[in-house]
Design an enzyme around this catalytic site. Structure first.
Site, PDB file in Angstrom:
ATOM      1  N   GLU A   1       0.545  17.527  70.993  1.00  0.00           N
ATOM      2  CA  GLU A   1      -0.428  18.505  70.520  1.00  0.00           C
ATOM      3  C   GLU A   1      -0.244  18.912  69.059  1.00  0.00           C
ATOM      4  O   GLU A   1       0.108  20.064  68.749  1.00  0.00           O
ATOM      5  CB  GLU A   1      -0.418  19.737  71.435  1.00  0.00           C
TER       6      GLU A   1
ATOM      7  N   GLU B   1      -1.527  15.929  80.357  1.00  0.00           N
ATOM      8  CA  GLU B   1      -1.435  17.295  80.879  1.00  0.00           C
ATOM      9  C   GLU B   1      -2.786  17.718  81.416  1.00  0.00           C
ATOM     10  O   GLU B   1      -3.821  17.446  80.794  1.00  0.00           O
ATOM     11  CB  GLU B   1      -1.008  18.310  79.800  1.00  0.00           C
TER      12      GLU B   1
END
Length: 457
Positions: free
Chosen positions: A165, A356
Site C-alpha cells: 500500500e 487483502e
C-alpha cells in the site's frame, strides 16, 4: 449460477509482522518507525503498542497449525525489516532470517504456499536519520534488505510482495501524520510515495535474479464513484481515482504518472515534482509479475466547495443513508469489488492476487466458547461470490487472501478493531476459530462460495 474456482486457486489469509509478532526485543531486532511512533502521546488509540500484538513471534508454530487446520493453501505474511537489518543498512541479523526460514519450511511441509511481503510499513527507525522514505537513499536500503531475504528464501518462496500500500504509506505516514513516522507535509508524501514505488522496482530487479520468483506490489485500491450525476462530482470522482488508484497503477503498467494528477500536485505544491527524475518511471515499469489487490470499500466523491482550503478540489461525501457497514463504519460493497477486478482486467495487464479483503466486526466468544460472527460470514460469502462473478467474466484472479488470519494490533487504532478469522484473547494469547473461519474452510473445501450453512452454525 454457482462459480467453481479452479483447483490451483490460492485460498489463504494474510497478516503482517508488526501487527502479530510482538517480541520487539527478540533476536537482535532493531527499532522500527512504529516503535517510536507508538510512544507519542495519543498516537495509538488506547495507548497500546506492538510489543505484545498476537504474540506470533513465539507462537508461530501454533499459527501454522491453525492455517493447516482451516484448509488454507496459502499464507501471506511479512518479514520484519528491522529484524533483518536492525541498523537500516549494513549488518544483517541472521537470527531474524532463521526465524522466517523456519516459518517458510513449516508452511511448505503442510502444503501451504508462502506469500512473502517485504515492507508492510515497518521501516527501521535508523533510516529516519536520513529522512525515511522522503530520502532517495531509502531505495538502496530496501534493495539491500531484499537481497538479504531473497538470498535466504528465494529458493523456496515463489510469491513476493515488495511493498504494501504505497498510497497509505504516503497519505497516513507522510501527509496526514496519522501513521508512522507521523510527518504532515504534502511534498514529503509525494517524495515518499515515489520512492516506495522506485523501491518496488529495485526490489523486483533483485528478486528476478532468482529463478521461479514472482514479484508484485500490493495496492490499496478504492473504486471512486460520484455522489450525484453532476459533471462536477464526476470530475471529483475521476480526480480521486487519480490520487488513490491511477497514480500507482499507471506507472506500474508503463504509462508513467498520470498527467492530470501531476498537475493537481504541482498546483497544490506550487512547484514542479522534482522528486520524479528522468528514468524513474522506466525503473518502475515492467517489474510486476502480478498485482496485489487490497480492497475494503469504495469512495463516494463530491466536488469541494469553491474556495475550500484542501489541496485537491474533491471531498469524500459518503456513502450516505442506510447501507451495510462494518463496525468501523466502512460501507460493505462487494459489487464494487467485482467491478474493480473487472476494471483492472480491462485496463491493466496483470494477473491479480487479492492480497487483502476483510472487515471489522467485534464479535467475541459466547458462553459456549463459539464466536458467532454472522456479519463477517455474510461479508466473506458476498465478496467471494463477487470475485467469482468477475472471474466468470474473464478477470485473471489467481488467489484470495482474507484479511486477516488473526485479530491483531491495528496500527493507530490499537487493539479495538478485530479483523480476524481467528479470535485472539490478547492477555492469554488464546486463539479461537470464529464461525467465519469455519465457513471459509467449507468454502475452500467445496471450491465455491455457495456452500450450505453448517448444522452447528
Amino acid at each position: 449460477m454457482t462459480f467453481r474456482f479452479p483447483p490451483e486457486f490460492l485460498w489463504g489469509a494474510a497478516t503482517s509482522a508488526h501487527q502479530i509478532e510482538g517480541s520487539l526485543d527478540a533476536d537482535g531486532r532493531g527499532e522500527s518507525v512504529w516503535d517510536v511512533f507508538a510512544r507519542r502521546p495519543g498516537a495509538i488509540e488506547g495507548g497500546g503498542d506492538g510489543s505484545l500484538a498476537s504474540d506470533s513471534y513465539r507462537r508461530w508454530a501454533d499459527d501454522v497449525e491453525l492455517i493447516a487446520g482451516l484448509g488454507l493453501n496459502a499464507y501471506r505474511f511479512s518479514v520484519g525489516w528491522s529484524r533483518i537489518v536492525p541498523d537500516g543498512r549494513g549488518r544483517v541479523e541472521k537470527r531474524g532470517l532463521d526465524h522466517y526460514e523456519r516459518l517458510v519450511d513449516a508452511l511448505l511441509d503442510r502444503g501451504v504456499t508462502p506469500v512473502l511481503t517485504l515492507n508492510h510499513w515497518d521501516m527501521p527507525q535508523a533510516l529516519m536519520a536520513g529522512g525515511g522514505w522522503v530520502a532517495r537513499s531509502s531505495v538502496d536500503a530496501f534493495a539491500e534488505f531484499t537481497t538479504a531475504v531473497a538470498d535466504r528464501l528465494a529458493d523456496r518462496v515463489e510469491w513476493w510482495v515488495t511493498q504494501n500500500e504505497p498510497w497509505i504509506i504516503a497519505l497516513l505516514g507522510y501527509q496526514l501524520g496519522l501513521h508512522a513516522p507521523g510527518i504532515r507535509d504534502l511534498g514529503a508524501s509525494v517524495a515518499a510515495g515515489h520512492h516506495v514505488m522506485l523501491a518496488h522496482g529495485a526490489g523486483a530487479d533483485v528478486l528476478r535474479a532468482h529463478r521461479g520468483v514472482r514479484a508484485g506490489v500490493a495496492l490499496s485500491l478504492f473504486p471512486c464513484d460520484p455522489a450525484t450525476p453532476s459533471a462536477e462530482d464526476a470530475a471529483a470522482a475521476w480526480g480521486s481515482d487519480g490520487y488513490v488508484n491511477r497514480w500507482y497503477l499507471d506507472p506500474l503498467a508503463g504509462r508513467g504518472y498520470p498527467d492530470d494528477m501531476r498537475e493537481h500536485y504541482e498546483r497544490a505544491l506550487g512547484r514542479e515534482l522534482t522528486e520524479i527524475r528522468d528514468g524513474d518511471e522506466a525503473a518502475i515499469a515492467g517489474r510486476s509479475d502480478f498485482l496485489g489487490v487490497n480492497y475494503y470499500t469504495r469512495r463516494v466523491m463530491a466536488a469541494a466547495p469553491a474556495g475550500d482550503a484542501r489541496p485537491f478540489p474533491w471531498q469524500v461525501a459518503g456513502p450516505s443513508g442506510d447501507v451495510a457497514r462494518t463496525d468501523e463504519g466502512w460501507e460493505i460493497a462487494p459489487d464494487s469489488f467485482r467491478d474493480l477486478l473487472l476494471r483492472l482486467h480491462r485496463d491493466y495487464p496483470f494477473p491479480l492476487l487479492v492480497t487483502e479483503n476483510g472487515g471489522v466486526f467485534g464479535d467475541a466468544p459466547l458462553h459456549d466458547g463459539r464466536v458467532r460472527d454472522t456479519r463477517r460470514q455474510s461479508f466473506l460469502r458476498g465478496h467471494v461470490r463477487a470475485m467469482g462473478e468477475a472471474m466468470a467474466a474473464g478477470a485473471d484472479v489467481r488467489g484470495y487472501l482474507h484479511w486477516s488470519l488473526l485479530d491483531n494490533f491495528e496500527w493507530s487504532l490499537g487493539y479495538r478493531p478485530r479483523f480476524g478469522l481467528v479470535h485472539v484473547d490478547y492477555p492469554s494469547g488464546r486463539r479461537t476459530v470464529k464461525d467465519s473461519g469455519r465457513l471459509y474452510a467449507r468454502m475452500i473445501a467445496a471450491g465455491t462460495a455457495d456452500v450450505e450453512e453448517s448444522e452447528d452454525a
